[in-house]
Design a protein around this motif. Structure first.
Motif, PDB file in Angstrom:
ATOM      1  N   ARG A 132      16.201  -3.718  -7.434  1.00  0.00           N
ATOM      2  CA  ARG A 132      16.428  -3.532  -5.805  1.00  0.00           C
ATOM      3  C   ARG A 132      17.854  -3.373  -5.141  1.00  0.00           C
ATOM      4  O   ARG A 132      18.202  -3.813  -4.412  1.00  0.00           O
ATOM      5  N   GLU A 309       4.939  -7.445 -11.636  1.00  0.00           N
ATOM      6  CA  GLU A 309       4.091  -6.482 -11.162  1.00  0.00           C
ATOM      7  C   GLU A 309       4.983  -5.375 -10.361  1.00  0.00           C
ATOM      8  O   GLU A 309       4.544  -4.022 -10.422  1.00  0.00           O
ATOM      9  N   TYR A 310       5.844  -5.944  -9.560  1.00  0.00           N
ATOM     10  CA  TYR A 310       6.711  -5.134  -8.735  1.00  0.00           C
ATOM     11  C   TYR A 310       7.415  -4.050  -9.624  1.00  0.00           C
ATOM     12  O   TYR A 310       7.392  -2.909  -9.451  1.00  0.00           O
ATOM     13  N   SER A 313       5.185  -1.673 -11.757  1.00  0.00           N
ATOM     14  CA  SER A 313       4.842  -0.558 -10.890  1.00  0.00           C
ATOM     15  C   SER A 313       5.960   0.482 -10.532  1.00  0.00           C
ATOM     16  O   SER A 313       5.594   1.712 -10.345  1.00  0.00           O
ATOM     17  N   GLN A 314       7.012  -0.071  -9.979  1.00  0.00           N
ATOM     18  CA  GLN A 314       8.249   0.873  -9.844  1.00  0.00           C
ATOM     19  C   GLN A 314       8.456   1.665 -11.174  1.00  0.00           C
ATOM     20  O   GLN A 314       8.798   2.924 -10.842  1.00  0.00           O
ATOM     21  N   HIS A 359       6.694 -10.896  -8.059  1.00  0.00           N
ATOM     22  CA  HIS A 359       6.370  -9.994  -7.077  1.00  0.00           C
ATOM     23  C   HIS A 359       5.194  -8.932  -7.293  1.00  0.00           C
ATOM     24  O   HIS A 359       5.286  -8.890  -8.292  1.00  0.00           O
ATOM     25  N   PRO A 361       3.091  -5.426  -6.590  1.00  0.00           N
ATOM     26  CA  PRO A 361       3.296  -3.903  -6.440  1.00  0.00           C
ATOM     27  C   PRO A 361       3.920  -3.513  -5.035  1.00  0.00           C
ATOM     28  O   PRO A 361       4.741  -2.810  -5.091  1.00  0.00           O
ATOM     29  N   ASP A 362       3.613  -4.455  -4.126  1.00  0.00           N
ATOM     30  CA  ASP A 362       4.003  -3.985  -2.804  1.00  0.00           C
ATOM     31  C   ASP A 362       5.499  -4.624  -2.622  1.00  0.00           C
ATOM     32  O   ASP A 362       6.319  -4.536  -1.458  1.00  0.00           O
ATOM     33  N   GLY A 363       6.239  -5.267  -3.543  1.00  0.00           N
ATOM     34  CA  GLY A 363       7.315  -5.871  -3.502  1.00  0.00           C
ATOM     35  C   GLY A 363       7.567  -7.079  -2.677  1.00  0.00           C
ATOM     36  O   GLY A 363       8.653  -7.745  -2.522  1.00  0.00           O
ATOM     37  N   LYS A 364       6.333  -7.864  -2.456  1.00  0.00           N
ATOM     38  CA  LYS A 364       6.288  -9.211  -1.868  1.00  0.00           C
ATOM     39  C   LYS A 364       5.743 -10.109  -2.783  1.00  0.00           C
ATOM     40  O   LYS A 364       5.168  -9.983  -3.774  1.00  0.00           O
TER      41      LYS A 364
END
Length: 367
Positions: A132, A309-310, A313-314, A359, A361-364
């Motif tokens: 991030r 997952e975040y 996915s990134q 987190h 895939p949406d970063g949350k």
């Protein structure tokens, strides 16, 4: 020879042979143990501090270097730790991997590590190593450029081959531009800072270390990803050479465990990050710049070593985008690139299996 004497001699002979066998096995075991430990662990760091100092900050791997945690871990074994801080950043680390001159890339950016893997470098992603990360666009203080769309036709410095390049492509695309519409110049961080001061470039993409020029009144920041779309953020990981992992799995485990320990220390200062920022200033980046860069994010979240997952996915998106933007020729499987067993064991051994929140895939945070 009487039978009893003969039996005693046979027993004595058997005992001596057994003793020799035990001694031989013991010696073999000691030699095997020594052979299972490297004499040196070589670390490639894709950055240098201000003024080319061999320091960096902002992440768990850099904290390991600043606190001397690896040296402490391996001191009793007589294993040396060799650090290479590289102005050439990610591409320079890839060169060391290609020539068998480095065992780990600490905080290696997503794009350079992807380029290396796509090019055939036998590396494995072991854990997150600085996620991030924000990007900034800096321009001379008196510039008429006020945003991304004003960059069309301008001379813009981009450190190509690093993870900033992929972020640039995405930011431009979101604003209806492509790199071809800029007069882009490949420049490293130190050269870019000098070019901004002398106005040899109209703008530059970079990290929080560029904020010092703004504080001096030399530049202004016209764009930042801070507090914005998590899809624009940059990520790094700790990458290991497959040959080292295969030959020295125990040493690999200890390296990963030390980084996780550093990540825990950083996360424990989430509510009061002052000691962390003070430590990181050894890199030459100002305390206030770290404070500003982290003000819209959690130190614990950004220090997480999880390949959740975040992050997955990134990286998968980064592989696709690298192919789409012509930065690599062929895509490859991220899942087969990751080696998670060392991170899992480090989390288990330190009782941290539920310490960091995964987190989505949406970063949350996941519920």
């Amino acid at each position: 020879m009487p039978a009893k004497v003969e039996i005693r001699e046979m027993k004595r002979s058997s005992f001596l042979k057994g003793l020799l066998s035990v001694s031989a096995l013991s010696l073999f075991g000691e030699r095997s143990a020594r052979a299972a430990s490297p004499s040196v662990i070589r670390i490639g760091v894709p950055s240098v501090g201000v003024g080319d100092r061999p320091k960096s900050g902002g992440s768990p791997p850099s904290t390991v270097g600043l606190q001397g945690l690896l040296e402490e871990e391996f001191k009793a074994d007589g294993i040396k730790v060799q650090w290479s801080y590289l102005r050439g950043a990610g591409p320079a680390v890839n060169e060391l991997f290609a020539n068998g001159l480095v065992d780990f890339g600490f905080g290696l950016g997503d794009l350079p590590s992807i380029i290396g893997r796509a090019g055939g470098l036998p590396t494995r992603v072991l854990l997150a190593g600085g996620i991030r990360q924000n990007s900034y666009i800096s321009v001379p203080a008196d510039s008429s450029v006020n945003g991304v769309k004003d960059l069309r036709g301008k001379k813009v410095a981009i450190f190509k081959g690093t993870n900033i390049q992929l972020a640039v492509q995405r930011i431009l695309e979101a604003n209806g531009l492509t790199e071809k519409e800029l007069r882009s110049i490949n420049m490293n961080t130190a050269s870019t800072k000098a070019a901004l001061v002398t106005r040899d470039v109209d703008a530059a993409f970079g990290g929080s270390d560029y904020l010092a020029l703004r504080d001096q009144g030399v530049t202004k920041v016209v764009f930042t990803t801070r507090g914005g779309d998590p899809g624009f953020l940059r990520h790094s990981s700790v990458v290991g050479a497959q040959s080292f992992i295969d030959q020295y799995p125990q040493a690999t485990q200890r390296v990963v465990s030390v980084i996780v320990k550093a990540a825990k220390w950083l996360s424990d200062h989430d509510a009061n990050p002052t000691p962390v920022f003070q430590l990181w200033t050894k890199s030459g980046v100002q305390f206030s710049n770290y404070k500003e860069d982290f003000q819209a994010s959690s130190l614990k979240v950004r220090s997480s070593p999880l390949i959740d997952e975040y992050l997955t996915s990134q990286y998968k998106r980064a592989i696709r985008d690298a192919k789409r933007f012509g930065l690599i020729k062929n895509e490859f499987s991220f899942d087969s690139w990751v080696e998670p067993r060392f991170l899992k064991e480090a989390l288990r051994a330190q009782g941290l299996e539920n310490f960091w929140t995964p987190h989505g895939p949406d970063g949350k945070p996941k519920a």
